[in-house]
Design a protein around this motif. Structure first.
Motif, PDB file in Angstrom:
ATOM      1  N   GLY A  29       0.821  -1.209   0.000  1.00 18.22           N
ATOM      2  CA  GLY A  29       0.000   0.000   0.000  1.00 18.22           C
ATOM      3  C   GLY A  29       0.849   1.250   0.000  1.00 18.22           C
ATOM      4  O   GLY A  29       1.914   1.312  -0.633  1.00 18.22           O
ATOM      5  N   GLN A  30       0.399   2.251   0.728  1.00 16.73           N
ATOM      6  CA  GLN A  30       1.111   3.522   0.794  1.00 16.73           C
ATOM      7  C   GLN A  30       2.248   3.438   1.812  1.00 16.73           C
ATOM      8  O   GLN A  30       2.163   2.706   2.783  1.00 16.73           O
ATOM      9  N   GLY A  31       3.302   4.217   1.560  1.00 20.31           N
ATOM     10  CA  GLY A  31       4.416   4.218   2.501  1.00 20.31           C
ATOM     11  C   GLY A  31       4.071   4.945   3.783  1.00 20.31           C
ATOM     12  O   GLY A  31       4.146   4.382   4.877  1.00 20.31           O
ATOM     13  N   PHE A  32       3.691   6.222   3.669  1.00 21.27           N
ATOM     14  CA  PHE A  32       3.240   7.030   4.797  1.00 21.27           C
ATOM     15  C   PHE A  32       1.905   7.659   4.408  1.00 21.27           C
ATOM     16  O   PHE A  32       1.825   8.366   3.409  1.00 21.27           O
ATOM     17  N   VAL A  55      10.841   5.900   1.927  1.00 16.73           N
ATOM     18  CA  VAL A  55       9.909   4.911   1.377  1.00 16.73           C
ATOM     19  C   VAL A  55      10.538   4.354   0.102  1.00 16.73           C
ATOM     20  O   VAL A  55      10.969   5.109  -0.766  1.00 16.73           O
ATOM     21  N   GLU A  56      10.564   3.023   0.001  1.00 20.21           N
ATOM     22  CA  GLU A  56      11.141   2.374  -1.170  1.00 20.21           C
ATOM     23  C   GLU A  56      10.172   1.319  -1.705  1.00 20.21           C
ATOM     24  O   GLU A  56       9.673   0.490  -0.954  1.00 20.21           O
ATOM     25  N   GLY A  57       9.919   1.377  -3.013  1.00 20.34           N
ATOM     26  CA  GLY A  57       9.181   0.319  -3.685  1.00 20.34           C
ATOM     27  C   GLY A  57       7.755   0.102  -3.224  1.00 20.34           C
ATOM     28  O   GLY A  57       7.266  -1.037  -3.261  1.00 20.34           O
ATOM     29  N   SER A  58       7.047   1.143  -2.829  1.00 24.80           N
ATOM     30  CA  SER A  58       5.669   0.952  -2.375  1.00 24.80           C
ATOM     31  C   SER A  58       4.725   0.797  -3.561  1.00 24.80           C
ATOM     32  O   SER A  58       4.925   1.387  -4.618  1.00 24.80           O
ATOM     33  N   GLY A  59       3.667  -0.005  -3.359  1.00 26.49           N
ATOM     34  CA  GLY A  59       2.660  -0.142  -4.400  1.00 26.49           C
ATOM     35  C   GLY A  59       1.805   1.095  -4.518  1.00 26.49           C
ATOM     36  O   GLY A  59       1.498   1.564  -5.609  1.00 26.49           O
ATOM     37  N   GLY A  60       1.398   1.643  -3.360  1.00 23.57           N
ATOM     38  CA  GLY A  60       0.650   2.895  -3.352  1.00 23.57           C
ATOM     39  C   GLY A  60       1.596   4.077  -3.323  1.00 23.57           C
ATOM     40  O   GLY A  60       2.822   3.934  -3.449  1.00 23.57           O
ATOM     41  N   ALA A  61       1.034   5.248  -3.165  1.00 23.12           N
ATOM     42  CA  ALA A  61       1.851   6.456  -3.112  1.00 23.12           C
ATOM     43  C   ALA A  61       2.865   6.369  -1.972  1.00 23.12           C
ATOM     44  O   ALA A  61       2.605   5.765  -0.930  1.00 23.12           O
ATOM     45  N   ASP A  83      11.142   4.939  -6.236  1.00 28.08           N
ATOM     46  CA  ASP A  83      10.287   3.998  -6.981  1.00 28.08           C
ATOM     47  C   ASP A  83       9.010   3.685  -6.211  1.00 28.08           C
ATOM     48  O   ASP A  83       8.657   2.520  -5.984  1.00 28.08           O
ATOM     49  N   THR A  84       8.320   4.719  -5.820  1.00 27.49           N
ATOM     50  CA  THR A  84       7.082   4.536  -5.063  1.00 27.49           C
ATOM     51  C   THR A  84       5.869   4.707  -5.974  1.00 27.49           C
ATOM     52  O   THR A  84       5.970   5.270  -7.062  1.00 27.49           O
ATOM     53  N   GLY A  85       4.731   4.240  -5.502  1.00 27.86           N
ATOM     54  CA  GLY A  85       3.487   4.403  -6.245  1.00 27.86           C
ATOM     55  C   GLY A  85       3.454   3.621  -7.543  1.00 27.86           C
ATOM     56  O   GLY A  85       2.990   4.106  -8.566  1.00 27.86           O
ATOM     57  N   ALA A  90       0.961   8.894  -8.628  1.00 32.61           N
ATOM     58  CA  ALA A  90       2.137   9.725  -8.387  1.00 32.61           C
ATOM     59  C   ALA A  90       2.796   9.283  -7.079  1.00 32.61           C
ATOM     60  O   ALA A  90       2.160   8.636  -6.238  1.00 32.61           O
ATOM     61  N   PRO A  91       4.069   9.642  -6.872  1.00 30.88           N
ATOM     62  CA  PRO A  91       4.730   9.312  -5.601  1.00 30.88           C
ATOM     63  C   PRO A  91       4.127  10.031  -4.399  1.00 30.88           C
ATOM     64  O   PRO A  91       4.134   9.497  -3.286  1.00 30.88           O
TER      65      PRO A  91
END
Length: 405
Positions: A29-32, A55-61, A83-85, A90-91
């Motif tokens: 999901g999201q990082g934060f 945050v690295e490699g998150s599926g969500g923002a 490489d987020t989102g 968008a990141p």
């Protein structure tokens, strides 16, 4: 890291939170995520700070913020997103509230580093109703695939380019209060069976019956993710406002519910599934889904919903949007003669099919076809009818219309 503090509101004590050197790696999901609600009245005041977090490699923002600009504040200093989102827009994503005019925003970014292949738009705004965004300041350091760094000040011009505010024509909702309803038969092929939709949390339905009729429907209560559940209460309210029947469906089970109608008219049926999903189907009498004064929430419904445009109407709207960050929907609006009026795909923020007829309606049936989005997550979405009775019926079932239509 999810700060879901929406249970607090403007009357709560202001918050003070600080996160230092926290890491989110390969989160689905999201990082934060910071969610304080969308309006000044529903959001808590105070400060939330993220210092040196990554945050690295998150599926969500990598960072998702839902809050009004004038209530509470979020500050991010020396944080990094890499490489987020992957399945998001968008990141960094802001999101407005629903049914509010309060501007979204209220955040400062200080030397936040963003490494991403979509550097043309590192920040995005999911606008649910033409709501402004303001008080977003600071700077980002954008890093491309070759490691080149570009510092960008978050000026009003940059924010307008990355996060444009949508413009929706203000077409008011109609209330069902005091509106007498009756069934309307719509010609359908003999082999056409209604595709009954799954709904999330609370489902509100209207069913027409005459005094003495035995009314029945089938209720299913299923789990979403790992949400816990107990019994799902189902309450039937008569046209007079008296409770006509109450029932309960066990968690992850199904049941047929029936009652004898004590009077003639439109009954309201409310099923509350909490965080899980429910489906009410196989209705013995004409029915429709409604939002109880709000939009109707669906879950992964691929099918056709019909609605009636009363005689004399010249302008109406059909709004549709996905739930949360990254959940979209594909939708096609069909005219009474089955010609396509308009279509959208991967629709996350609010879109309004704005229908202005050349001549007043003679009393006609339009169809909204929904399907999985092409590139975004397929889960919850909303439909909101404007300027016409808020009644949606799966194709193949009898519609309900105001008496005299």
């Amino acid at each position: 890291y999810v700060l879901a503090i929406s249970p607090l509101n403007a009357t709560s004590e202001p918050i003070s939170m600080r996160f230092e050197n926290c890491r989110s790696v390969n989160d689905a999901g999201q990082g934060f995520a910071y969610n304080a609600g969308g309006s000044i009245e529903t959001a808590v005041d105070g400060l939330a700070e993220f210092i040196g977090c990554s945050v690295e490699g998150s599926g969500g923002a990598g960072i998702a913020i839902t809050k009004p600009a004038e209530q509470g504040f979020v500050r991010l200093v020396d944080c990094s997103l890499t490489d987020t989102g992957r399945r998001d827009i968008a990141p960094i994503v802001f999101r407005s509230g629903r049914d509010t005019d309060d501007a979204a925003g209220g955040a400062e970014f200080v030397n936040v580093r963003v490494t991403d292949t979509r550097l043309h738009r590192p920040m995005a705004y999911i606008d649910y109703g033409g709501v402004a965004i303001s008080d977003v300041t600071g700077n980002l350091i954008l890093i491309d695939e070759q490691g080149n760094e570009t510092e960008v000040e978050l000026t009003p011009e940059i924010l307008a380019e990355w996060m444009p505010q949508i413009v929706l024509r203000d077409i008011p909702r109609l209330s069902l209060e005091g509106m007498a309803l009756e069934p309307m038969e719509v010609p359908v092929p003999a082999d056409a069976a209604p595709s009954w939709p799954w709904q999330r949390r609370v489902g509100t339905y209207v069913v027409y019956a005459e005094a003495g009729d035995e009314v029945s429907f089938h209720a299913e209560f299923a789990q979403v993710g790992n949400y816990a559940g107990a019994e799902m209460p189902v309450t039937v309210t008569a046209p007079s406002g008296a409770v006509a029947h109450q029932a309960a469906v066990p968690f992850q089970d199904e049941a047929t519910i029936s009652f004898t109608a004590p009077e003639t008219g439109a009954y309201t049926v409310v099923a509350d599934g909490g965080g899980n999903k429910m489906r009410l189907s196989e209705w013995s009498h004409p029915m429709a889904l409604t939002g109880g004064g709000d939009a109707v929430r669906f879950m992964q419904y691929s099918g056709e919903l019909q609605f009636h445009v009363p005689e004399g109407v010249m302008l109406f709207g059909v709004r549709i949007w996905g739930e949360g960050v990254g959940e979209g929907v594909q939708a096609t609006l069909l005219r009474p003669d089955e010609r396509v009026f308009g279509a959208v795909d991967d629709q996350v923020q609010t879109y309004q099919f704005e229908v202005e007829l050349d001549e007043p309606s003679r009393g006609e049936v339009w169809t909204l076809r929904t399907a999985p989005p092409s590139n975004t997550t397929w889960e919850d979405f909303y439909v909101d009818l404007r300027g016409i009775p808020p009644l949606l019926t799966p194709r193949g079932a009898s519609l309900l219309t105001p008496i005299g239509e």
